[in-house]
Write a protein that holds these residues in place. Sequence first.
Motif, PDB file in Angstrom:
ATOM      1  N   MET A   1       0.849  -1.189   0.000  1.00  0.00           N
ATOM      2  CA  MET A   1       0.000   0.000   0.000  1.00  0.00           C
ATOM      3  C   MET A   1       0.882   1.234   0.000  1.00  0.00           C
ATOM      4  O   MET A   1       1.879   1.301   0.718  1.00  0.00           O
ATOM      5  CB  MET A   1      -0.924  -0.003   1.221  1.00  0.00           C
ATOM      6  CG  MET A   1      -1.865   1.197   1.257  1.00  0.00           C
ATOM      7  SD  MET A   1      -3.029   1.123   2.639  1.00  0.00           S
ATOM      8  CE  MET A   1      -4.017  -0.267   2.166  1.00  0.00           C
ATOM      9  N   ALA A   2       0.510   2.228  -0.820  1.00  0.00           N
ATOM     10  CA  ALA A   2       1.304   3.460  -0.930  1.00  0.00           C
ATOM     11  C   ALA A   2       1.303   4.222   0.386  1.00  0.00           C
ATOM     12  O   ALA A   2       0.385   4.110   1.193  1.00  0.00           O
ATOM     13  CB  ALA A   2       0.731   4.330  -2.054  1.00  0.00           C
ATOM     14  N   GLU A   3       2.342   4.992   0.612  1.00  0.00           N
ATOM     15  CA  GLU A   3       2.489   5.782   1.833  1.00  0.00           C
ATOM     16  C   GLU A   3       1.422   6.857   1.880  1.00  0.00           C
ATOM     17  O   GLU A   3       1.086   7.493   0.885  1.00  0.00           O
ATOM     18  CB  GLU A   3       3.875   6.431   1.858  1.00  0.00           C
ATOM     19  CG  GLU A   3       4.133   7.230   3.124  1.00  0.00           C
ATOM     20  CD  GLU A   3       5.499   7.879   3.120  1.00  0.00           C
ATOM     21  OE1 GLU A   3       5.749   8.650   4.039  1.00  0.00           O
ATOM     22  OE2 GLU A   3       6.273   7.598   2.189  1.00  0.00           O
ATOM     23  N   LYS A   4       0.827   7.053   3.075  1.00  0.00           N
ATOM     24  CA  LYS A   4      -0.196   8.068   3.244  1.00  0.00           C
ATOM     25  C   LYS A   4       0.453   9.451   3.228  1.00  0.00           C
ATOM     26  O   LYS A   4       1.538   9.642   3.732  1.00  0.00           O
ATOM     27  CB  LYS A   4      -0.954   7.861   4.555  1.00  0.00           C
ATOM     28  CG  LYS A   4      -1.797   6.583   4.582  1.00  0.00           C
ATOM     29  CD  LYS A   4      -2.519   6.462   5.904  1.00  0.00           C
ATOM     30  CE  LYS A   4      -3.469   5.295   5.922  1.00  0.00           C
ATOM     31  NZ  LYS A   4      -2.848   4.004   5.722  1.00  0.00           N
ATOM     32  N   VAL A   5      -0.293  10.415   2.678  1.00  0.00           N
ATOM     33  CA  VAL A   5       0.176  11.790   2.598  1.00  0.00           C
ATOM     34  C   VAL A   5      -0.943  12.710   3.039  1.00  0.00           C
ATOM     35  O   VAL A   5      -2.101  12.315   3.118  1.00  0.00           O
ATOM     36  CB  VAL A   5       0.606  12.154   1.157  1.00  0.00           C
ATOM     37  CG1 VAL A   5       1.767  11.281   0.695  1.00  0.00           C
ATOM     38  CG2 VAL A   5      -0.562  12.052   0.204  1.00  0.00           C
ATOM     39  N   ASN A   6      -0.561  13.924   3.320  1.00  0.00           N
ATOM     40  CA  ASN A   6      -1.553  14.936   3.658  1.00  0.00           C
ATOM     41  C   ASN A   6      -2.156  15.438   2.343  1.00  0.00           C
ATOM     42  O   ASN A   6      -1.508  16.147   1.584  1.00  0.00           O
ATOM     43  CB  ASN A   6      -0.895  16.080   4.435  1.00  0.00           C
ATOM     44  CG  ASN A   6      -1.924  17.098   4.921  1.00  0.00           C
ATOM     45  OD1 ASN A   6      -3.093  16.791   5.029  1.00  0.00           O
ATOM     46  ND2 ASN A   6      -1.460  18.311   5.182  1.00  0.00           N
ATOM     47  N   ILE A   7      -3.392  15.027   2.079  1.00  0.00           N
ATOM     48  CA  ILE A   7      -4.025  15.384   0.808  1.00  0.00           C
ATOM     49  C   ILE A   7      -4.287  16.878   0.771  1.00  0.00           C
ATOM     50  O   ILE A   7      -4.873  17.463   1.692  1.00  0.00           O
ATOM     51  CB  ILE A   7      -5.339  14.604   0.603  1.00  0.00           C
ATOM     52  CG1 ILE A   7      -5.047  13.105   0.466  1.00  0.00           C
ATOM     53  CG2 ILE A   7      -6.097  15.102  -0.619  1.00  0.00           C
ATOM     54  CD1 ILE A   7      -6.287  12.251   0.314  1.00  0.00           C
ATOM     55  N   THR A   8      -3.823  17.493  -0.305  1.00  0.00           N
ATOM     56  CA  THR A   8      -4.061  18.915  -0.545  1.00  0.00           C
ATOM     57  C   THR A   8      -4.623  19.061  -1.954  1.00  0.00           C
ATOM     58  O   THR A   8      -4.592  18.128  -2.775  1.00  0.00           O
ATOM     59  CB  THR A   8      -2.770  19.728  -0.424  1.00  0.00           C
ATOM     60  OG1 THR A   8      -1.847  19.270  -1.431  1.00  0.00           O
ATOM     61  CG2 THR A   8      -2.142  19.583   0.954  1.00  0.00           C
ATOM     62  N   LEU A  26      -4.576   7.750  -3.759  1.00  0.00           N
ATOM     63  CA  LEU A  26      -3.794   8.694  -2.946  1.00  0.00           C
ATOM     64  C   LEU A  26      -4.486   8.736  -1.593  1.00  0.00           C
ATOM     65  O   LEU A  26      -5.554   9.312  -1.447  1.00  0.00           O
ATOM     66  CB  LEU A  26      -3.782  10.080  -3.608  1.00  0.00           C
ATOM     67  CG  LEU A  26      -2.979  11.167  -2.890  1.00  0.00           C
ATOM     68  CD1 LEU A  26      -1.488  10.833  -2.886  1.00  0.00           C
ATOM     69  CD2 LEU A  26      -3.234  12.519  -3.526  1.00  0.00           C
ATOM     70  N   ARG A  27      -3.840   8.115  -0.551  1.00  0.00           N
ATOM     71  CA  ARG A  27      -4.495   7.958   0.737  1.00  0.00           C
ATOM     72  C   ARG A  27      -4.105   9.070   1.690  1.00  0.00           C
ATOM     73  O   ARG A  27      -2.962   9.527   1.701  1.00  0.00           O
ATOM     74  CB  ARG A  27      -4.172   6.587   1.317  1.00  0.00           C
ATOM     75  CG  ARG A  27      -4.825   5.472   0.472  1.00  0.00           C
ATOM     76  CD  ARG A  27      -4.514   4.091   0.960  1.00  0.00           C
ATOM     77  NE  ARG A  27      -5.345   3.100   0.267  1.00  0.00           N
ATOM     78  CZ  ARG A  27      -5.061   2.589  -0.923  1.00  0.00           C
ATOM     79  NH1 ARG A  27      -3.919   2.926  -1.540  1.00  0.00           N
ATOM     80  NH2 ARG A  27      -5.878   1.727  -1.485  1.00  0.00           N
ATOM     81  N   ALA A  35      -9.427   8.361   0.759  1.00  0.00           N
ATOM     82  CA  ALA A  35      -8.444   8.278  -0.329  1.00  0.00           C
ATOM     83  C   ALA A  35      -9.023   8.959  -1.564  1.00  0.00           C
ATOM     84  O   ALA A  35     -10.240   9.130  -1.695  1.00  0.00           O
ATOM     85  CB  ALA A  35      -8.098   6.827  -0.638  1.00  0.00           C
ATOM     86  N   VAL A  36      -8.096   9.375  -2.452  1.00  0.00           N
ATOM     87  CA  VAL A  36      -8.491   9.883  -3.770  1.00  0.00           C
ATOM     88  C   VAL A  36      -8.200   8.771  -4.770  1.00  0.00           C
ATOM     89  O   VAL A  36      -7.097   8.243  -4.812  1.00  0.00           O
ATOM     90  CB  VAL A  36      -7.720  11.164  -4.129  1.00  0.00           C
ATOM     91  CG1 VAL A  36      -8.064  11.581  -5.566  1.00  0.00           C
ATOM     92  CG2 VAL A  36      -8.023  12.284  -3.151  1.00  0.00           C
ATOM     93  N   ARG A  37      -9.207   8.419  -5.553  1.00  0.00           N
ATOM     94  CA  ARG A  37      -9.012   7.400  -6.585  1.00  0.00           C
ATOM     95  C   ARG A  37      -9.004   8.069  -7.956  1.00  0.00           C
ATOM     96  O   ARG A  37      -9.856   8.902  -8.254  1.00  0.00           O
ATOM     97  CB  ARG A  37     -10.134   6.362  -6.544  1.00  0.00           C
ATOM     98  CG  ARG A  37      -9.959   5.254  -7.575  1.00  0.00           C
ATOM     99  CD  ARG A  37     -11.039   4.198  -7.456  1.00  0.00           C
ATOM    100  NE  ARG A  37     -12.368   4.732  -7.773  1.00  0.00           N
ATOM    101  CZ  ARG A  37     -13.489   4.017  -7.702  1.00  0.00           C
ATOM    102  NH1 ARG A  37     -13.428   2.748  -7.300  1.00  0.00           N
ATOM    103  NH2 ARG A  37     -14.634   4.562  -7.993  1.00  0.00           N
ATOM    104  N   VAL A  38      -8.008   7.686  -8.751  1.00  0.00           N
ATOM    105  CA  VAL A  38      -7.925   8.187 -10.111  1.00  0.00           C
ATOM    106  C   VAL A  38      -7.947   6.979 -11.049  1.00  0.00           C
ATOM    107  O   VAL A  38      -7.348   5.946 -10.772  1.00  0.00           O
ATOM    108  CB  VAL A  38      -6.654   9.029 -10.338  1.00  0.00           C
ATOM    109  CG1 VAL A  38      -5.401   8.203 -10.135  1.00  0.00           C
ATOM    110  CG2 VAL A  38      -6.669   9.666 -11.724  1.00  0.00           C
ATOM    111  N   THR A  39      -8.700   7.104 -12.132  1.00  0.00           N
ATOM    112  CA  THR A  39      -8.783   6.017 -13.108  1.00  0.00           C
ATOM    113  C   THR A  39      -7.918   6.326 -14.314  1.00  0.00           C
ATOM    114  O   THR A  39      -7.377   7.441 -14.446  1.00  0.00           O
ATOM    115  CB  THR A  39     -10.235   5.823 -13.578  1.00  0.00           C
ATOM    116  OG1 THR A  39     -10.650   7.006 -14.260  1.00  0.00           O
ATOM    117  CG2 THR A  39     -11.164   5.563 -12.393  1.00  0.00           C
ATOM    118  N   ALA A  40      -7.747   5.344 -15.191  1.00  0.00           N
ATOM    119  CA  ALA A  40      -6.910   5.524 -16.380  1.00  0.00           C
ATOM    120  C   ALA A  40      -7.448   6.652 -17.268  1.00  0.00           C
ATOM    121  O   ALA A  40      -6.685   7.289 -17.995  1.00  0.00           O
ATOM    122  CB  ALA A  40      -6.852   4.221 -17.170  1.00  0.00           C
ATOM    123  N   SER A  41      -8.732   6.935 -17.183  1.00  0.00           N
ATOM    124  CA  SER A  41      -9.315   8.002 -17.991  1.00  0.00           C
ATOM    125  C   SER A  41      -9.101   9.379 -17.375  1.00  0.00           C
ATOM    126  O   SER A  41      -9.430  10.398 -17.989  1.00  0.00           O
ATOM    127  CB  SER A  41     -10.813   7.761 -18.172  1.00  0.00           C
ATOM    128  OG  SER A  41     -11.480   7.816 -16.913  1.00  0.00           O
TER     129      SER A  41
END
Length: 449
Positions: A1-8, A26-27, A35-41
């Motif tokens: 799992m990717a490292e958590k960050v402060n989402i801005t 992006l957690r 988390a923020v989920r981004v798709t291939a589109s």
Amino acid sequence: MAEKVNITAGRVAEFKCPQGKSQDFLRDLKSPWLAVRVTASGAKSFVFEAKLNGRGIREVIGSTSAWTIDAARQVANEKKTLVDRGADPRQLRRDAVKAEEAKEAEQQQRALRVADVWPIYLKEGKPRRKEKWKPRYAADLEKAAASGGEKKKRGEGVTKPGPLFPLMERRLAELDQDVIRDWYALERKRGATQAARALAMFAGFLSWCSTRREYRGLVDRDAAKASELQDMLPAKKVRTDALEVAQLPAWFKAIEELRNRTAAAYLVALLLTGARREEMAAIKRVGDVDWRWDRLTLPDKVGTTRTIPLAPHLKSLFKSIPEVPGNPFLFALPGTTDKRISDPRSAHATVLKAAEIGHCTIHGLRRSFALFAEAAGAPAGAIAQIMGHRPSAVSDRYKPRSVDMLRPYLAQIEAFILETGGVRSNRKPTSESAPNGVVVPLTRAVGRR
């Protein structure tokens, strides 16, 4: 799992889906279940992630373009609280959607008007033990609910609204005995008998609605049967109008002088068979009249059809009716291809006036047949079967007579009526014994001389 960050906002804007992956996350560091989920589109959305009973769950909160980061964090925290209590926020959302849909459906149902359901009733409703409405009653149901304003088929002007029309815009859910009572109080001023019949029609409609799952909870089945409402109904009058034996010669003489010969034959046919007016009017020359085996098939109010013998004089009378080309009905209207005799009252009024006979309705001819049949000595069970009545006794109910068994009785009745009325028969002047031993006088000649 990717490292958590402060989402801005900047990180959300720069976040892209790696090449070759269908989605990436992006957690958040502040709210670990966001988390923020981004798709291939390139589509981005806030999602909630947690574990419930050892299994991971994920639910979309909303698009990053529509939600702020703080609002998404607040929703994620609320959902985490639910998970900590053992609830699945996804199921809660589905339940909420279903509840809202059910509420909306209920509101739509409660908004249903009588006018929305009435056409369905006309199409799918029917009397018990019957396949469909009788054509005449179906037409009466439509007419009772009609808005009026159409050009009259006869005479000048336009039609008036039917007695049930004021109820058509009412919601099913608001139909109670007060609404029905107020409607009836106004309608009976227009005509008490017509309003009472319309009330009976509407009571049938409410009963039908109560049998349907989709309408059952909306209607009060007994709204049109409240005791207070029943007290307002006009007293039922038992009609007893009928021809008397002494009036038969004058009646037949007036029939012979009637200019409309089709109407004359129709009226005589009613008297000689005891058929209902619509039953006789609906007879078709081919199919309903069996000229070879002397049988007559009539549409029946109790059953689908009934078959009775075609007695000698009536057969001769039927053959004398001129055929209208292209029109299948025996009592066809000249110059038409699908119309039959419909309102013989004016013709019968002419006959009664010429014969100087008082009040006698078209249905009174049916009562006359019953009285004359009894006077002729025919048994009650045979009379009832010929007329299409329900059996009045258990013994009659379990011994229906065949057409050939009914034949002597109907010939006996016909002979009595014609002999009493002074009408001659084309049969040889002999006598024969009826099945019950009564000697039957035969008629003298077709037509009066």
